[in-house]
Design an enzyme around this catalytic site. Sequence first.
Site, PDB file in Angstrom:
ATOM      1  N   LYS A  51       9.470 -13.161  -1.527  1.00  0.00           N
ATOM      2  CA  LYS A  51       9.924 -11.954  -0.812  1.00  0.00           C
ATOM      3  C   LYS A  51      10.996 -12.327   0.212  1.00  0.00           C
ATOM      4  O   LYS A  51      11.965 -11.593   0.418  1.00  0.00           O
ATOM      5  CB  LYS A  51       8.730 -11.257  -0.123  1.00  0.00           C
ATOM      6  N   SER A  79       5.246 -10.583   3.964  1.00  0.00           N
ATOM      7  CA  SER A  79       3.789 -10.620   3.982  1.00  0.00           C
ATOM      8  C   SER A  79       3.230 -10.259   2.613  1.00  0.00           C
ATOM      9  O   SER A  79       3.868  -9.556   1.835  1.00  0.00           O
ATOM     10  CB  SER A  79       3.317  -9.615   5.046  1.00  0.00           C
ATOM     11  N   ASP A  80       2.039 -10.754   2.343  1.00  0.00           N
ATOM     12  CA  ASP A  80       1.374 -10.404   1.089  1.00  0.00           C
ATOM     13  C   ASP A  80      -0.137 -10.375   1.304  1.00  0.00           C
ATOM     14  O   ASP A  80      -0.683 -11.252   1.978  1.00  0.00           O
ATOM     15  CB  ASP A  80       1.721 -11.398  -0.022  1.00  0.00           C
ATOM     16  N   THR A  81      -0.771  -9.369   0.741  1.00  0.00           N
ATOM     17  CA  THR A  81      -2.222  -9.198   0.894  1.00  0.00           C
ATOM     18  C   THR A  81      -2.896  -9.213  -0.472  1.00  0.00           C
ATOM     19  O   THR A  81      -2.449  -8.534  -1.397  1.00  0.00           O
ATOM     20  CB  THR A  81      -2.530  -7.857   1.598  1.00  0.00           C
ATOM     21  N   ALA A 118      -1.019 -13.381   3.874  1.00  0.00           N
ATOM     22  CA  ALA A 118      -0.100 -14.446   4.289  1.00  0.00           C
ATOM     23  C   ALA A 118       1.121 -13.799   4.926  1.00  0.00           C
ATOM     24  O   ALA A 118       1.558 -12.717   4.516  1.00  0.00           O
ATOM     25  CB  ALA A 118       0.328 -15.285   3.084  1.00  0.00           C
TER      26      ALA A 118
END
Length: 228
Positions: A51, A79-81, A118
């Site tokens: 990203k 960010s990543d969930t 993250a």
Amino acid sequence: MDIILASGSPRRRELLARAQLDFRVLSVDIDETPQDDELPKDYIERMVATKAMAAIEQLNGTLEIDENGTNELIIILTSDTIGVLPDGKTVLVKPTDREHAYSMWQQMSDNIHEVWTAVQATKIQRLPKGTEHNASKRTQAFQIIDQQQITERTAVTFIPLTTEMMSNYWDSGEPADKAGGYGIQGLGAAWVSRINGSYTNVVGLPLAQTLALIKDMTEGSEDIVDPL
Ligand SMILES: Cc1cn([C@H]2C[C@H](O)[C@@H](COP(=O)(O)OP(=O)(O)OP(=O)(O)O)O2)c(=O)[nH]c1=O
């Protein structure tokens, strides 16, 4: 120091806005398909890095915005969930359809899963005018001068779910764009009996930890960002 939140998630935007710092938003669109047997840690670290690269690519395409050379240092937040099942291996992403959501929920029902988010902060600097270089026919106007990642984990306990509950929830439309197919900040709260860890982490951006990361990255510079 410019801060750019490279995310299309309205939840992340709302959470970061609570810190009362100035930031811009850029939407990035990448392929979020996990690779075969990719471990959660590898997947989530790859996502935030990809990203960030997509955001830099986009900035390269909007050079005229910074043509006067101001705001040379930029921090890009990506960010990543994901959800992670107790086996420590199974990654829960956004449901592709109703069946996919049901299969995730059946494994989360009456069980504890973890939500991992993250965050990567990528500090980039605009190259002085005239020193941009061409790579793969695209003009590179920025260089990465620092990047740091954090991953926060929160344990979430679900109540036992019935088929009727799953059906009603899917029909609400809420699950479709959320990791694990639920939103703790919405109707999904009714399924959560307990959490252990950061709440904002579950919603998609661990706020306190993200602000500490931003502060850490700007420490020592002229315009240290120390929110709130
Ligand atoms: C578990 C959970 C996830 N989510 C959301 C957070 C994320 O937006 C989404 C997971 O998808 P992500 O790929 O992490 O994020 P995104 O595609 O929404 O945004 P972008 O990649 O542009 O930054 O799930 C909730 O809103 N509530 C929850 O309770």
